[in-house]
Design a protein around this motif. Structure first.
Motif, PDB file in Angstrom:
ATOM      1  N   ASP B   8       0.805  -1.147   0.074  1.00  0.00           N
ATOM      2  CA  ASP B   8      -0.084   0.011  -0.010  1.00  0.00           C
ATOM      3  C   ASP B   8       0.938   1.283   0.007  1.00  0.00           C
ATOM      4  OD1 ASP B   8       0.583   0.697   2.751  1.00  0.00           O
ATOM      5  OD2 ASP B   8      -0.230  -1.000   3.225  1.00  0.00           O
ATOM      6  N   ALA B   9       0.256   2.390  -0.330  1.00  0.00           N
ATOM      7  CA  ALA B   9       1.155   3.588  -0.461  1.00  0.00           C
ATOM      8  C   ALA B   9       1.843   4.045   0.634  1.00  0.00           C
ATOM      9  CB  ALA B   9      -0.048   4.818  -0.687  1.00  0.00           C
ATOM     10  N   ARG B  10       1.460   3.889   2.014  1.00  0.00           N
ATOM     11  CA  ARG B  10       2.134   4.396   3.143  1.00  0.00           C
ATOM     12  C   ARG B  10       3.277   3.526   3.197  1.00  0.00           C
ATOM     13  NH1 ARG B  10       2.654   3.339   8.399  1.00  0.00           N
ATOM     14  NH2 ARG B  10       1.274   1.517   8.078  1.00  0.00           N
ATOM     15  N   ARG B  11       3.388   2.076   2.968  1.00  0.00           N
ATOM     16  CA  ARG B  11       4.419   1.457   3.085  1.00  0.00           C
ATOM     17  C   ARG B  11       5.384   1.624   2.123  1.00  0.00           C
ATOM     18  NH1 ARG B  11       3.498  -3.556   6.266  1.00  0.00           N
ATOM     19  NH2 ARG B  11       1.186  -3.386   7.054  1.00  0.00           N
ATOM     20  N   ARG B  12       4.847   1.974   0.743  1.00  0.00           N
ATOM     21  CA  ARG B  12       5.437   2.208  -0.505  1.00  0.00           C
ATOM     22  C   ARG B  12       6.667   3.415  -0.105  1.00  0.00           C
ATOM     23  NH1 ARG B  12       1.693   2.780  -4.429  1.00  0.00           N
ATOM     24  NH2 ARG B  12       1.615   4.865  -3.939  1.00  0.00           N
ATOM     25  N   TRP B  13       6.184   4.205   0.494  1.00  0.00           N
ATOM     26  CA  TRP B  13       6.864   5.709   0.731  1.00  0.00           C
ATOM     27  C   TRP B  13       8.031   5.589   1.602  1.00  0.00           C
ATOM     28  CZ3 TRP B  13       7.306   8.328  -3.532  1.00  0.00           C
ATOM     29  CH2 TRP B  13       6.183   8.462  -4.077  1.00  0.00           C
ATOM     30  N   LEU B  14       7.452   4.529   2.913  1.00  0.00           N
ATOM     31  CA  LEU B  14       8.451   4.452   3.972  1.00  0.00           C
ATOM     32  C   LEU B  14       9.426   3.357   3.225  1.00  0.00           C
ATOM     33  CD1 LEU B  14       7.706   4.855   6.584  1.00  0.00           C
ATOM     34  CD2 LEU B  14       7.217   2.539   7.195  1.00  0.00           C
ATOM     35  N   ALA B  15       9.288   2.639   2.429  1.00  0.00           N
ATOM     36  CA  ALA B  15      10.406   1.731   1.746  1.00  0.00           C
ATOM     37  C   ALA B  15      11.395   2.708   0.929  1.00  0.00           C
ATOM     38  CB  ALA B  15       9.692   0.606   0.896  1.00  0.00           C
ATOM     39  N   LEU B  16      10.532   3.712   0.218  1.00  0.00           N
ATOM     40  CA  LEU B  16      11.434   4.668  -0.854  1.00  0.00           C
ATOM     41  C   LEU B  16      12.251   5.606   0.094  1.00  0.00           C
ATOM     42  CD1 LEU B  16       9.158   4.899  -3.596  1.00  0.00           C
ATOM     43  CD2 LEU B  16      11.341   3.757  -3.952  1.00  0.00           C
ATOM     44  N   ALA B  17      11.589   5.938   1.380  1.00  0.00           N
ATOM     45  CA  ALA B  17      12.262   7.065   1.793  1.00  0.00           C
ATOM     46  C   ALA B  17      13.919   6.757   2.103  1.00  0.00           C
ATOM     47  CB  ALA B  17      11.713   7.184   3.384  1.00  0.00           C
ATOM     48  N   PRO B  18      14.526   5.840   2.674  1.00  0.00           N
ATOM     49  CA  PRO B  18      15.830   5.776   2.778  1.00  0.00           C
ATOM     50  C   PRO B  18      16.555   6.089   1.131  1.00  0.00           C
ATOM     51  CG  PRO B  18      14.951   3.516   3.808  1.00  0.00           C
ATOM     52  CD  PRO B  18      13.793   4.385   2.843  1.00  0.00           C
ATOM     53  N   ALA B  19      16.229   5.563   0.308  1.00  0.00           N
ATOM     54  CA  ALA B  19      16.620   5.988  -1.004  1.00  0.00           C
ATOM     55  C   ALA B  19      16.799   7.405  -1.253  1.00  0.00           C
ATOM     56  CB  ALA B  19      16.288   5.208  -2.090  1.00  0.00           C
ATOM     57  N   TYR B  20      15.463   8.124  -1.167  1.00  0.00           N
ATOM     58  CA  TYR B  20      15.299   9.567  -1.227  1.00  0.00           C
ATOM     59  C   TYR B  20      16.139  10.139  -0.338  1.00  0.00           C
ATOM     60  CZ  TYR B  20      11.253   9.680  -4.245  1.00  0.00           C
ATOM     61  OH  TYR B  20      10.400   9.496  -5.424  1.00  0.00           O
ATOM     62  N   LEU B  21      16.278   9.910   0.915  1.00  0.00           N
ATOM     63  CA  LEU B  21      16.995  10.443   1.836  1.00  0.00           C
ATOM     64  C   LEU B  21      18.460  10.537   1.384  1.00  0.00           C
ATOM     65  CD1 LEU B  21      16.213  12.060   4.513  1.00  0.00           C
ATOM     66  CD2 LEU B  21      17.034   9.865   5.743  1.00  0.00           C
ATOM     67  N   VAL B  22      19.100   9.426   1.358  1.00  0.00           N
ATOM     68  CA  VAL B  22      20.458   9.389   0.954  1.00  0.00           C
ATOM     69  C   VAL B  22      20.941   9.979  -0.325  1.00  0.00           C
ATOM     70  CG1 VAL B  22      22.429   7.952   0.664  1.00  0.00           C
ATOM     71  CG2 VAL B  22      20.744   7.199   2.273  1.00  0.00           C
ATOM     72  N   ILE B  23      20.011   9.665  -1.503  1.00  0.00           N
ATOM     73  CA  ILE B  23      20.404  10.425  -2.618  1.00  0.00           C
ATOM     74  C   ILE B  23      20.308  11.843  -2.667  1.00  0.00           C
ATOM     75  CG2 ILE B  23      20.101  10.358  -5.276  1.00  0.00           C
ATOM     76  CD1 ILE B  23      19.643   7.434  -5.020  1.00  0.00           C
ATOM     77  N   GLY B  24      19.094  12.369  -1.930  1.00  0.00           N
ATOM     78  CA  GLY B  24      18.539  13.570  -1.857  1.00  0.00           C
ATOM     79  C   GLY B  24      19.773  14.361  -1.000  1.00  0.00           C
ATOM     80  N   VAL B  25      19.747  13.973   0.186  1.00  0.00           N
ATOM     81  CA  VAL B  25      20.870  14.794   0.962  1.00  0.00           C
ATOM     82  C   VAL B  25      22.301  14.896   0.419  1.00  0.00           C
ATOM     83  CG1 VAL B  25      21.852  14.791   3.312  1.00  0.00           C
ATOM     84  CG2 VAL B  25      19.715  14.476   2.860  1.00  0.00           C
ATOM     85  N   PHE B  26      22.861  13.599  -0.325  1.00  0.00           N
ATOM     86  CA  PHE B  26      24.228  13.458  -0.419  1.00  0.00           C
ATOM     87  C   PHE B  26      24.321  13.608  -1.890  1.00  0.00           C
ATOM     88  CE2 PHE B  26      23.807  11.162   3.678  1.00  0.00           C
ATOM     89  CZ  PHE B  26      24.552  12.132   4.458  1.00  0.00           C
ATOM     90  N   MET B  27      23.570  13.829  -2.714  1.00  0.00           N
ATOM     91  CA  MET B  27      23.719  14.001  -4.055  1.00  0.00           C
ATOM     92  C   MET B  27      23.145  15.067  -4.750  1.00  0.00           C
ATOM     93  SD  MET B  27      24.992  11.747  -6.686  1.00  0.00           S
ATOM     94  CE  MET B  27      25.355  12.581  -8.231  1.00  0.00           C
ATOM     95  N   VAL B  28      21.742  15.418  -4.361  1.00  0.00           N
ATOM     96  CA  VAL B  28      20.921  16.557  -4.968  1.00  0.00           C
ATOM     97  C   VAL B  28      21.193  17.759  -4.315  1.00  0.00           C
ATOM     98  CG1 VAL B  28      18.722  17.498  -5.341  1.00  0.00           C
ATOM     99  CG2 VAL B  28      18.922  15.055  -5.386  1.00  0.00           C
ATOM    100  N   ILE B  29      21.308  17.616  -3.033  1.00  0.00           N
ATOM    101  CA  ILE B  29      21.621  18.834  -2.273  1.00  0.00           C
ATOM    102  C   ILE B  29      23.099  19.287  -2.722  1.00  0.00           C
ATOM    103  CG2 ILE B  29      22.212  19.911   0.058  1.00  0.00           C
ATOM    104  CD1 ILE B  29      19.906  18.574   1.190  1.00  0.00           C
ATOM    105  N   PRO B  30      24.282  18.420  -2.722  1.00  0.00           N
ATOM    106  CA  PRO B  30      25.670  18.767  -3.008  1.00  0.00           C
ATOM    107  C   PRO B  30      25.718  19.364  -4.434  1.00  0.00           C
ATOM    108  CG  PRO B  30      25.661  16.751  -1.921  1.00  0.00           C
ATOM    109  CD  PRO B  30      24.362  17.018  -2.059  1.00  0.00           C
ATOM    110  N   LEU B  31      24.906  18.853  -5.348  1.00  0.00           N
ATOM    111  CA  LEU B  31      24.621  19.432  -6.551  1.00  0.00           C
ATOM    112  C   LEU B  31      24.315  20.764  -6.762  1.00  0.00           C
ATOM    113  CD1 LEU B  31      23.711  16.532  -8.985  1.00  0.00           C
ATOM    114  CD2 LEU B  31      25.820  17.413  -8.785  1.00  0.00           C
ATOM    115  N   MET B  32      23.238  21.099  -5.853  1.00  0.00           N
ATOM    116  CA  MET B  32      22.695  22.554  -5.715  1.00  0.00           C
ATOM    117  C   MET B  32      23.821  23.454  -4.972  1.00  0.00           C
ATOM    118  SD  MET B  32      18.762  21.292  -4.688  1.00  0.00           S
ATOM    119  CE  MET B  32      18.734  22.176  -3.249  1.00  0.00           C
TER     120      MET B  32
END
Lengths: 281, 301, 362
Positions: B8-32
C-alpha cells in the motif's frame, strides 16, 4: 532432455543463426580477434611486467617476484587496502539494504505518481559524471563541516553504489512471478510471512548479485575517493594513483595484478549468481 | 507485468524513504551547493566568499588584461572543444567497432556467444585506473610499442615514437575504457533481432550491405543509441585518460575540474566548469530520450 | 491430378544431404517438383522438411547433392541470387516498414521502376484483400492480415517458385481452414509453383497436388493425396496420415498386383501390392477404420465381438476383436437413422471394402 535431443536443439539454434552464409562479412572474425586483443593487452602487459626484475617499469630484464615482496612489505599499501575493504563493505551493506526495499516498493507498489521520478532519482548517481559528483560532494562536506574520516568516504560510496545494487535486484523482481506471492497469501501466509518465505528466498540471487556489483564498484572507485579522502583515509586506487604520480614503478604492476585477481574472482561469482538457471530460461 | 499494488501507499513511501533521503541529501543537495558556489567569488586562500558573482562563468570565456578590461580568451573553449571532439570521436569509433563485434558475436553458436560476452565483461570489471595506467606502459617512452622499433634502430635521438601524451593517446584510452559499454547494449538488441528478418531481406534480393542498412541497423537502433549515450556521457567528463595519457598540457573538462579543486583551489571556477559539463550531459540525455521515443515509434509495435 | 510428373520440372533435388556436425538432417533426398504444382513436404517436426525448404531458398548450404531450378543448378547461389521467395512461418515482416514498403522490398531490390513497383504492390495487396492497409505497420495488423502481407510480399517479385514454411501454423483453426482455399486460389491465379511445408496432414491432403512424406531426413512416399491416404507404402506413412489398423499377416499366394493373405490365424483376405512379396512371408497390412463393413452375424467374411465404443460426434470409433485376438478399430457413421449403437459383447459379422487393405513395406 536427453543428450541427443539437446544436441539437436543446439544444432537447430546454430542453423537459426544463419548457417554462416547470409549477411556474413569475412573481415568480422579478424576484427573481433583484434578487439579482444585490444581489450586484454593492457591486462597482459600489467601482469607480465609485474614479474619484471628491472627497476624501470618499461624495460624487461628478467623474471622476479620481488615487487610482490615489496608490496607485501609496504605498510601504506596494506593500510590503503584495508581502508578500501572497510569502505566497500560498509557501503555495500548500506546500499544493498536501501536498494532492496526501494526495488520492492517500485516493483510491487503498483503504478503510482512519482514512480518515474523515483527511478530517475535512483539512477542519478550513474547519470551525473563522476568528477562532478566528486567535487559536489567535496564542497558539500566542506560546507557543512562534516569530517568523519572514513565515514565521509562510506557516505559518498553508498550514494553511487545504490543504483548498481538496485539494478540486479529489480531485474530479478521483474522476472519473478508475482502470483507466487499471491499463492502464498492464498495459503494463509501473512504479508510478512509471504515476503520472508517466498519473496526473499527467490530474490536472494538478485540481492547477492547487487551486493557483488556494489562491492566491486566501490572497490574500484577512484575519482570520488581521490577528491574526498585525506591523508588518513587513502583508499587503494588513490594510493596507486599517487604511486603513478611519483613515477612509474613495477610495484604498481604488482598491486594491479593482485587487484585484477581479486576482481576476477568477484566477477566470476557475480556471473554465476546472476546467470539465469537452465530450468528458468 | 501487471501493475497490481501488493504494497500500500504508506508502506511504499516508507520503503522508498531511505533511497530518497540518501540520494537527496548526499547527491541532490551537493549538486545544488555546487551550482550556488559557481556563482560565488573565489577566496584565493581556499574556499569562497558568499557574494553573488558571475566571475566564474566570465572567466570561462574572458580574461582581464593589465588595465582590467575583459579580453576574449579561447583557452577554455579549446578545452571544451577538445573534450567534446574526443568524446564524439571515441563514440564514433565505439559505434563502428562495437556494432561489428556485436554482430560477429550474435552470429556464433549460443554457447560460444555467452563466453564471448563474458570475456568482454572481465576487463570491464577490473580497476579502471589500473587499466588506463597499463596504456602508459604500452604507449610510453621505451614501452611495449616502442621496444621493437628501438631494437630495429628505427627510433630517432629522443628514443620514442611519441605516442604517449597526445590526443591520440587520450582517444585510445577513452575508446578502451568505454568500448564494452557500446558492445553490450548493441549485442543485447541484436540478440533480440529475429534472424528470419535477415533471411527475408536476403530472400527478397537484398545484398548483405543493404540488409544491414535497411533491416539490421534500424532494428538495432535502440541498442546503438543507448551505447552511444553510455560512451559519450562518461567520456565527456572522463578524468583518468586525459590525466594519465594526455599529459599536463592537454586538459579536458574532467581534468580541468579536478585541477581547479586539487591544485588551483579556485572553487567557483571549478564548480562552473562542472556545471557546464553537467549541462552538456543533461543535453545529450535529453537528446537520447527524444531519439529513443522516435526509434520506439518507428520500431517494434 | 497427375499420376507422375508430366510437365516441366520446376525444382529438382538430387541426392541432397545436410549434415550438422555428426547429425545428418537430410540423408540423400531426391525429389522432382513439376511446374505449376502445389507440392507439399509433410512430416513430423525434425523430419528435415524445413531444412529442405531452407536449402531451396538458399538459407542452408547443401552438404552434398544438387538443387536444380528450371534446369539451372542453384545450390551454390546465395538467397538473393535465387528467383524463389519464401513465406516464413512467423511471417518475418519488417516491423519498421509499412505494409507497402514490405511488399515493395523485393521489387525495389530488383530495381523495378517506381511506377511498376507502385502498380505491382497495389495489385498484390488487392490480391490478398489488403488494399486499405498499405500505410499500416505490421504491428498494427491481426495475425491473419500479417500472414496475407507475407504472401503478398513473397509473390510481388513474381518468383519462379514460392516456398511456404508452415505459413498457417500461427493462425486459429477457422482462419487456417479459410486460408487453405485462399492459398489454392492464389496458386491457380498466379501459376507459380508452390512448395508448402507442414506437419498437418489434413492441411496437406486438402491443398496439395502431390505430397512428399518425410521422416528422419528421408522421403517415405511421394504421391497424390489419394495415393498417400489410400495406398500408404509403409507403416510410418499409414500411421502418420489418418488413423489405421495394423494387421500382422502371412502371404498365402501372390497374384497379379495383389496377394492373398492369412490374418488372425485363419481369415483369408485379398490386398493390393505395391511391391514384391514372396509366399510365406510375414507382412504388415494397413486397414483404415472406415473401410470395415459390418454385416449381420454370420453373413460376413469373419465374426467379431464388440469390445468398446467411443462417441466422437460425426462418427464413433468401435473396437472389435476377431476370434484370434486381433483388435480392429471400426469407424461408424453417426448419420441420423443409422441404427442404434452396438453394446459391448455383441457379435457382428464383418468384411472389408474392395482395395481397402494395403500391404506395407517393412
Amino acid at each position: 532432455m536427453s543428450a541427443r535431443t539437446r544436441r539437436r536443439a543446439e544444432t537447430q539454434a546454430e542453423t537459426h543463426s544463419g548457417a554462416g552464409r547470409i549477411a556474413h562479412f569475412g573481415w568480422l572474425g579478424p576484427l573481433a580477434l583484434a578487439f579482444y586483443a585490444f581489450l586484454y593487452s593492457p591486462i597482459v602487459v600489467l601482469i607480465a611486467y609485474s614479474f619484471n626484475d628491472s627497476r624501470f617499469a618499461m624495460i624487461w630484464q628478467g623474471f622476479s617476484l620481488k615487487w610482490y615482496a615489496t608490496v607485501l612489505e609496504n605498510g601504506d599499501i596494506q593500510t590503503a587496502a584495508l581502508n578500501s575493504l572497510v569502505v566497500a563493505t560498509a557501503a555495500t551493506a548500506i546500499s544493498v539494504s536501501i536498494a532492496t526495499v526501494a526495488a520492492l516498493a517500485l516493483a510491487r507498489g503498483g503504478a503510482f505518481r512519482g514512480k518515474t521520478l523515483s527511478m530517475g532519482l535512483i539512477a542519478l548517481p550513474i547519470v551525473v559524471p563522476e568528477i562532478v559528483t566528486a567535487v559536489a560532494t567535496l564542497m558539500f562536506f566542506s560546507a557543512i563541516g562534516l569530517s568523519l574520516g572514513l565515514g565521509n568516504l562510506i557516505i559518498a560510496h553508498t550514494v553511487f553504489c545504490i543504483p548498481f545494487a538496485f539494478m540486479p535486484i529489480r531485474a530479478r523482481l521483474q522476472g519473478m512471478d508475482e502470483t507466487l506471492e499471491q499463492a502464498a497469501a492464498d495459503l494463509y501466509a501473512s504479508r510478512w510471512e509471504a515476503f520472508r518465505l517466498v519473496t526473499l528466498p527467490l530474490l536472494a540471487p538478485g540481492i547477492f548479485a547487487g551486493a557483488v556489483l556494489a562491492f566491486v564498484i566501490s572497490l574500484d572507485d577512484f575519482i570520488i575517493s581521490l577528491m574526498i579522502s585525506d591523508a588518513g583515509t587513502t583508499t587503494l586506487p588513490v594510493y596507486i594513483f599517487s604511486m603513478i604520480r611519483r613515477g612509474v614503478t613495477p610495484e604498481v604492476n604488482a598491486v594491479s595484478t593482485i587487484l585484477f585477481s581479486v576482481s576476477l574472482v568477484l566477477v566470476s561469482i557475480y556471473w554465476l549468481a546472476s546467470r539465469p538457471k537452465k530450468d528458468e530460461a | 507485468m501487471s501493475e497490481v499494488a501488493v504494497i500500500d501507499a504508506r508502506r511504499r513511501w516508507l520503503a522508498l524513504a531511505p533511497a530518497y533521503l540518501v540520494i537527496g541529501v548526499f547527491m541532490v543537495i551537493p549538486l545544488m551547493i555546487m551550482v550556488a558556489i559557481s556563482f560565488m567569488e573565489q577566496n584565493v586562500y581556499g574556499g569562497v566568499f558568499r557574494v553573488f558573482s558571475t566571475d566564474a562563468y566570465t572567466q570561462f570565456l574572458f580574461q582581464r588584461d593589465f588595465d582590467g578590461n575583459l579580453v576574449f580568451n579561447p583557452a577554455y573553449l579549446v578545452i571544451l572543444g577538445r573534450s567534446v571532439a574526443l568524446a564524439a570521436a571515441a563514440t564514433a569509433i565505439c559505434v563502428a567497432v562495437g556494432f561489428s563485434v556485436a554482430w560477429f558475436i550474435v552470429r556464433q553458436p549460443p554457447r560460444r556467444r555467452n563466453l564471448l560476452v563474458f570475456l568482454i565483461t572481465i576487463p570491464f570489471w577490473t580497476n579502471l585506473l589500473v587499466r588506463a595506467y597499463a596504456w602508459v606502459i604500452i604507449l610510453g617512452r621505451g614501452g611495449v610499442i616502442d621496444s621493437p622499433f628501438r631494437a630495429l634502430g628505427l627510433l630517432g635521438p629522443d628514443g620514442t615514437l611519441g605516442l604517449l601524451y597526445t590526443n591520440t593517446a587520450i582517444l585510445i584510452g577513452l575508446t578502451y575504457t568505454y568500448l564494452p559499454l557500446m558492445v553490450l547494449p548493441i549485442y543485447a538488441s541484436l540478440e533480440k533481432l529475429d534472424f528470419r528478418l535477415v533471411e527475408a531481406a536476403s530472400d527478397l534480393y537484398a545484398d548483405k550491405w543493404w540488409t544491414m542498412r535497411q533491416v539490421v541497423l534500424p532494428l538495432a537502433a535502440p541498442g546503438v543509441i543507448a551505447g552511444a549515450i553510455l560512451v559519450f556521457v562518461p567520456a565527456l567528463g572522463d578524468f583518468i585518460s586525459p590525466n594519465l595519457l594526455g599529459g599536463a598540457k592537454r586538459l579536458t573538462l574532467g581534468s580541468l575540474v579536478q585541477f581547479q579543486f586539487a591544485t588551483a583551489r579556485n572553487w567557483p571556477f571549478g564548480a562552473a566548469v562542472a556545471v557546464i559539463l553537467l549541462v552538456f550531459v543533461m543535453a545529450s540525455l535529453a537528446l537520447y530520450v527524444r531519439l529513443t521515443r522516435k526509434a520506439g515509434k518507428a520500431g517494434q509495435p | 491430378m497427375s499420376e507422375s510428373i508430366a510437365g516441366t520440372e520446376a525444382i529438382g533435388i538430387r541426392n541432397a544431404v545436410k549434415r550438422y556436425g555428426d547429425f545428418t538432417a537430410l540423408k540423400g533426398v531426391t525429389l522432382s517438383i513439376a511446374d505449376n504444382e502445389f507440392f507439399t513436404l509433410l512430416g513430423p517436426s525434425g523430419c528435415g522438411k524445413t531444412t529442405l525448404l531452407r536449402m531451396i531458398a538458399g538459407f542452408e548450404a547443401v552438404s552434398e547433392g544438387e538443387i536444380v531450378l528450371y534446369g539451372e543448378r542453384i545450390a551454390h547461389l546465395p538467397p538473393d541470387k535465387r528467383p524463389v521467395n519464401t513465406v516464413f512461418q512467423h511471417y518475418a515482416l519488417f516491423p519498421h516498414m509499412s505494409v507497402f514498403d514490405n511488399v515493395a522490398f523485393g521489387l525495389r531490390r530488383l530495381r523495378k521502376p517506381p511506377g511498376e513497383v507502385e502498380r505491382t504492390v497495389r495489385e498484390m495487396l488487392a490480391l490478398v484483400h489488403l488494399q486499405d492497409f498499405a500505410d499500416r505497420l505490421p504491428g498494427q495488423l491481426s495475425g491473419g492480415q500479417q500472414q496475407r502481407v507475407a504472401l503478398a510480399r513473397a509473390l510481388a517479385p513474381h518468383p519462379q517458385v514460392l516456398l511456404l514454411d508452415e505459413p498457417l501454423s500461427a493462425l486459429d483453426l477457422k482462419l487456417r481452414q479459410a486460408m487453405r482455399g485462399e492459398l489454392q486460389r492464389l496458386q491457380r491465379d498466379t501459376g507459380i509453383t508452390f512448395v508448402f511445408v507442414t506437419h498437418d496432414q489434413e492441411e496437406a491432403l486438402a491443398m496439395s497436388d502431390r505430397i512428399a512424406v518425410l521422416r528422419a531426413g528421408e522421403v517415405q512416399q511421394v504421391g497424390t493425396p489419394e495415393d498417400i491416404y489410400l495406398r500408404p507404402e509403409n507403416r510410418f506413412v499409414a500411421d502418420f496420415i489418418g488413423d489405421t489398423n495394423f494387421i500382422e499377416a502371412r502371404v498365402e499366394r501372390v497374384l497379379e498386383g495383389a496377394a492373398e493373405l492369412i490374418i488372425d490365424g485363419g481369415i483369408r483376405v485379398r490386398a493390393r501390392l505395391s511391391h514384391r512379396v514372396a509366399p510365406g512371408e510375414a507382412v504388415t497390412l494397413s486397414l483404415r477404420p472406415e473401410n470395415i463393413v459390418i454385416t449381420a452375424p454370420g453373413e460376413g467374411l469373419a465374426e467379431a465381438r464388440v469390445l468398446a465404443q467411443t462417441f466422437l460426434g460425426p462418427n464413433s470409433l468401435v473396437t472389435l476383436e476377431l476370434p484370434g485376438g486381433t483388435r480392429l478399430h471400426w469407424r461408424r457413421s453417426n448419420q441420423s437413422g443409422g441404427g442404434q449403437g452396438l453394446g459391448p459383447g455383441e457379435s457382428v459379422g464383418l468384411r472389408f471394402a474392395e482395395d481397402a487393405i494395403a500391404v506395407l513395406r517393412s
